[in-house]
Scaffold this motif. Sequence first.
Motif: not given
Length: 255
Positions: A197-209
């Motif tokens: 979940g932390r990996l997903v959060d970071r990637a989403r917040e960075a606009g990459a996911l």
Amino acid sequence: MNISDFHGSATALSVESNGRIVAGGSTTHGVGRSTPLRVDAQRNLEHVLRAAREVFGELGYGAPMEDVARRARVGVGTVYRRFPSKDVLVRRIAEEETARLTEQARTALGQEDEPWQALSRFLRTSVASGAGRLLPPQVLRVGSASEDGVEEAETARVPQQRQAGAAPDLRVVGTRAPAEDEPSADSGAGALLEVVGRLVDRAREAGALRADVTVADVLLVIATAAPALPDPAHQAAASTRLLDILLEGLRSRTA
């Protein structure tokens, strides 16, 4: 027979100060006792565990113990001496593979500063290891909200599973009682879901996911991008190709 009746009966091996190899924690002979393993017994245990990973990875957790014994080149009685029921063996394998994936996710999170690279590294490492084929089925099961907005099951969502405007609203489902040949939902899944979940959060917040990608989606990629093929080279090539396609599908169109 309930899995929890034997929880901890197939724990990891440890080495005492005098060099003897013992089964850590409780054994099948009694709670809180350690029983020394002969060299041949240890070897048989390693063969059984390796065979179980291969058989369950290829055929699923419904594969019979006889298949595991055959792959390990031991009698089925040898398997049952180490694991008094199939439930115990299934739980052992599920816990080990879930823990391995959790460690891979933590490594990616700690060693990659760029969010997309961290998520991509975790996916590539986990798919290459083949551990996704051995995750507890409850972790991989997804459902959707009913048409009237009432959830089909009361279940805690993993981080960022509730998405504004997402349709359908996917979630990891872990409330259904596991079948006899499935590991229970508490086989270390909570820690795995938290770190992924932390990996997903970071990637989403960075606009990459992509904004609609959930933790469940990421775990499904891990489980499906490692096909079990008879030829190792063909399997590796197929996994790499499939994962490249799936990663492209996960990326934000603006990234």
